[in-house]
Design a protein around this motif. Structure first.
Motif, PDB file in Angstrom:
ATOM      1  N   UNK A 142      -1.658  -1.079  -7.684  1.00  0.00           N
ATOM      2  CA  UNK A 142      -0.685  -2.599  -7.892  1.00  0.00           C
ATOM      3  C   UNK A 142      -1.165  -1.917  -6.309  1.00  0.00           C
ATOM      4  N   UNK A 143      -1.248  -1.117  -5.190  1.00  0.00           N
ATOM      5  CA  UNK A 143      -1.543  -0.774  -3.720  1.00  0.00           C
ATOM      6  C   UNK A 143      -1.992   0.411  -3.399  1.00  0.00           C
ATOM      7  N   UNK A 144      -2.723   0.487  -2.574  1.00  0.00           N
ATOM      8  CA  UNK A 144      -2.869   2.014  -2.002  1.00  0.00           C
ATOM      9  C   UNK A 144      -3.005   2.079  -0.804  1.00  0.00           C
ATOM     10  N   UNK A 145      -2.018   3.610  -0.273  1.00  0.00           N
ATOM     11  CA  UNK A 145      -1.522   3.795   1.030  1.00  0.00           C
ATOM     12  C   UNK A 145      -2.456   4.985   1.613  1.00  0.00           C
ATOM     13  N   UNK A 146      -3.567   4.908   2.450  1.00  0.00           N
ATOM     14  CA  UNK A 146      -4.276   5.738   2.407  1.00  0.00           C
ATOM     15  C   UNK A 146      -4.222   6.410   4.227  1.00  0.00           C
ATOM     16  N   UNK A 147      -3.932   7.510   4.350  1.00  0.00           N
ATOM     17  CA  UNK A 147      -3.501   8.574   5.141  1.00  0.00           C
ATOM     18  C   UNK A 147      -3.704   9.101   6.403  1.00  0.00           C
ATOM     19  N   UNK A 148      -4.552   7.957   7.277  1.00  0.00           N
ATOM     20  CA  UNK A 148      -4.812   8.042   8.620  1.00  0.00           C
ATOM     21  C   UNK A 148      -4.158   8.163   9.206  1.00  0.00           C
ATOM     22  N   UNK A 149      -5.137   9.446  10.509  1.00  0.00           N
ATOM     23  CA  UNK A 149      -3.830   9.472  11.419  1.00  0.00           C
ATOM     24  C   UNK A 149      -2.912   8.234  12.261  1.00  0.00           C
ATOM     25  N   UNK A 150      -1.842   8.411  13.573  1.00  0.00           N
ATOM     26  CA  UNK A 150      -1.452   7.237  14.298  1.00  0.00           C
ATOM     27  C   UNK A 150      -0.065   6.953  13.922  1.00  0.00           C
ATOM     28  N   UNK A 151       0.961   7.445  14.915  1.00  0.00           N
ATOM     29  CA  UNK A 151       2.160   7.153  14.618  1.00  0.00           C
ATOM     30  C   UNK A 151       2.721   5.787  14.742  1.00  0.00           C
ATOM     31  N   UNK A 152       1.865   5.203  16.021  1.00  0.00           N
ATOM     32  CA  UNK A 152       2.406   3.635  16.425  1.00  0.00           C
ATOM     33  C   UNK A 152       1.408   2.052  15.984  1.00  0.00           C
ATOM     34  N   UNK A 153       0.927   2.178  14.401  1.00  0.00           N
ATOM     35  CA  UNK A 153       0.851   1.722  14.123  1.00  0.00           C
ATOM     36  C   UNK A 153      -0.286   1.734  12.144  1.00  0.00           C
ATOM     37  N   UNK A 154      -0.145   0.315  11.570  1.00  0.00           N
ATOM     38  CA  UNK A 154      -0.061   0.496   9.948  1.00  0.00           C
ATOM     39  C   UNK A 154      -1.289  -0.456  10.068  1.00  0.00           C
ATOM     40  N   UNK A 155      -2.268   0.316   9.475  1.00  0.00           N
ATOM     41  CA  UNK A 155      -3.545  -0.756   9.838  1.00  0.00           C
ATOM     42  C   UNK A 155      -3.826  -1.976   8.455  1.00  0.00           C
ATOM     43  N   UNK A 156      -3.291  -2.894   8.647  1.00  0.00           N
ATOM     44  CA  UNK A 156      -2.975  -3.916   7.092  1.00  0.00           C
ATOM     45  C   UNK A 156      -4.653  -4.343   7.008  1.00  0.00           C
ATOM     46  N   UNK A 157      -5.121  -4.254   7.704  1.00  0.00           N
ATOM     47  CA  UNK A 157      -6.651  -4.763   7.392  1.00  0.00           C
ATOM     48  C   UNK A 157      -7.878  -4.542   8.426  1.00  0.00           C
ATOM     49  N   UNK A 158      -8.587  -5.180   7.984  1.00  0.00           N
ATOM     50  CA  UNK A 158      -9.982  -4.675   8.348  1.00  0.00           C
ATOM     51  C   UNK A 158     -11.025  -5.930   8.309  1.00  0.00           C
ATOM     52  N   UNK A 159     -12.436  -5.761   9.918  1.00  0.00           N
ATOM     53  CA  UNK A 159     -13.802  -6.670   9.306  1.00  0.00           C
ATOM     54  C   UNK A 159     -14.390  -6.199   8.269  1.00  0.00           C
ATOM     55  N   UNK A 160     -14.745  -6.690   7.544  1.00  0.00           N
ATOM     56  CA  UNK A 160     -15.837  -6.561   6.838  1.00  0.00           C
ATOM     57  C   UNK A 160     -17.537  -6.261   7.324  1.00  0.00           C
ATOM     58  N   UNK A 161     -17.797  -6.184   6.676  1.00  0.00           N
ATOM     59  CA  UNK A 161     -19.616  -5.445   7.023  1.00  0.00           C
ATOM     60  C   UNK A 161     -20.440  -6.497   6.190  1.00  0.00           C
ATOM     61  N   UNK A 162     -21.531  -6.410   6.652  1.00  0.00           N
ATOM     62  CA  UNK A 162     -23.024  -6.929   5.755  1.00  0.00           C
ATOM     63  C   UNK A 162     -23.606  -6.100   6.456  1.00  0.00           C
TER      64      UNK A 162
END
Length: 388
Positions: free
Chosen positions: A166-186
């Motif tokens: 139902x959802x995934x948490x990806x373990x990249x580093x960094x203590x101050x932020x939770x990345x909740x989105x990103x630009x797409x790509x073409x």
């Protein structure tokens, strides 16, 4: 947050993984998969290898079923790494895997062998209390992430026997932020043609490199919209390479141009392709060649952005607040596996972990002082999702 003596095992396993080099495209990742497999099976955790279309193992998948029905959630960490670069520029061996001055050192410490070890330990705790939990927990240990192919994630999504998360948490580093989105790509490769000949010939010939240079100018000058709606970043176009010609005496008849266009909800794949094809059409009209310029689209990922009350973002942000951290939700400019998951309709966070230095550069390390609170946040988030 005080140090949990059990967390020494997290550091120990992470160090062992770092001492088994797994640079994408350089090292055989069998040793790092074998180390993880041994750790998991020796503790009775169910795991299996996932393979790509060629039969090559690209990931380990741990699946722990709860005692009551409910949604599945996944933790994801890559266990392959970036290359070392200039090893002489490091102040310690890139495969050190040791702890000095409170820092775990070596390639993969930040991205993301410490996260892989932490997630294995969380899986062990969930396994011990699975009967009281709902749904299930998967841990994906991806050995084909830094290649850009994301073979482990793709194999996971394609596996008919794997429970869909139902959802995934990806373990990249960094203590101050939770990345909740990103630009797409073409992304596209553009083949620009020219008329071959001798560079000293009296006959005028428009070479492919000259035509490609004009195309690059058209692309660089193409108008892009700014920020619009709730998405905080604008689209961005970058010409990433230009390959063509050989020597000095031959007018080149082919030049290849690479284009990376970062997309947003209001400027998606269709708009990106229309912009590039318009520039190509203008080139062929302004500076005709012997054949039409070819556009080969090689990758398309959608942009994505979770709201802060959408799982698993809400669970992770809430867990961080519950442990006394002030963590902000971030939409990233670069794409990540979250975009791949978004294309499958699976929401994902991509980034919360230890503070770090040297990510993809020299002297990579993480600050182990953060490990107790990072462990507590993920533990709180995972158990909260499995109890809902």
């Amino acid at each position: 947050m005080t140090w949990n003596p059990g967390l020494a095992s997290v550091v120990e396993l992470a160090g062992e993984l770092i001492r088994r080099p797994s640079r994408a495209g350089v090292d055989d990742h069998e040793p790092v998969l074998a180390a993880l497999e041994h750790w998991l099976t020796s503790r009775g955790l169910p795991c299996r290898r996932l393979r790509d279309d060629t039969g090559r193992p690209v990931a380990l998948l741990v699946e722990i079923r709860g005692g009551r029905p409910g949604p599945w959630w996944a933790l994801d960490a890559c266990v392959d790494t970036a290359p070392y670069g200039d090893e002489t520029a490091w102040s310690f061996p890139p495969d050190a895997g040791d702890v000095v001055d409170g820092r775990l050192r070596g390639r993969g410490a930040a991205d993301s062998k410490l996260a892989a070890s932490l997630f294995c330990h969380l899986a062990a705790e969930v396994h011990d209390r699975a009967g009281d939990l709902r749904g299930g927990l998967a841990v994906l240990l991806d050995a084909d992430e830094h290649t850009g192919g994301f073979g482990g994630a793709r194999a996971y999504l394609a596996d008919p026997d794997a429970a869909r998360p139902a959802g995934v948490m990806i373990g990249y580093p960094g203590l101050d932020e939770v990345v909740v989105g990103g630009r797409g790509l073409w992304r596209a490769r553009i083949a620009v043609h020219g008329t071959s000949g001798h560079s000293g010939s009296r006959r005028a010939a428009v070479g492919a490199v000259s035509r490609a240079a004009r195309l690059i100018r058209l692309l660089d000058d193409a108008p892009l919209p700014g920020v619009s709606g709730d998405f905080p970043l604008p689209p961005k176009l970058t010409v990433t390479y230009c390959h063509g010609g050989e020597g000095f005496s031959v007018v080149p008849d082919l030049c290849e141009v690479g284009v990376d266009l970062r997309t947003t909800p209001d400027f998606g794949a269709e708009a990106a392709e229309n912009l590039v094809r318009a520039a190509v059409t203008e080139l062929d009209a302004l500076l005709p060649g012997p054949g039409a310029t070819d556009v080969d689209v090689v990758a398309v990922w959608p942009p994505y952005r979770l709201t802060e009350d959408q799982q698993p973002a809400a669970g992770l942000l809430g867990a961080a607040a519950g442990e006394g951290l002030r963590v902000r939700a971030k939409t990233a400019g670069p794409s990540n596996i979250g975009n791949l998951l978004a294309a499958e309709g699976i929401p994902a966070t991509a980034g919360f972990g230890l503070r770090y230095e040297g990510l993809h550069g020299m002297d990579e390390c993480v600050d182990l002082a953060d490990l107790p609170v990072v462990h507590a946040v993920y533990r709180r988030a995972v158990l909260g999702l499995l109890r809902v």
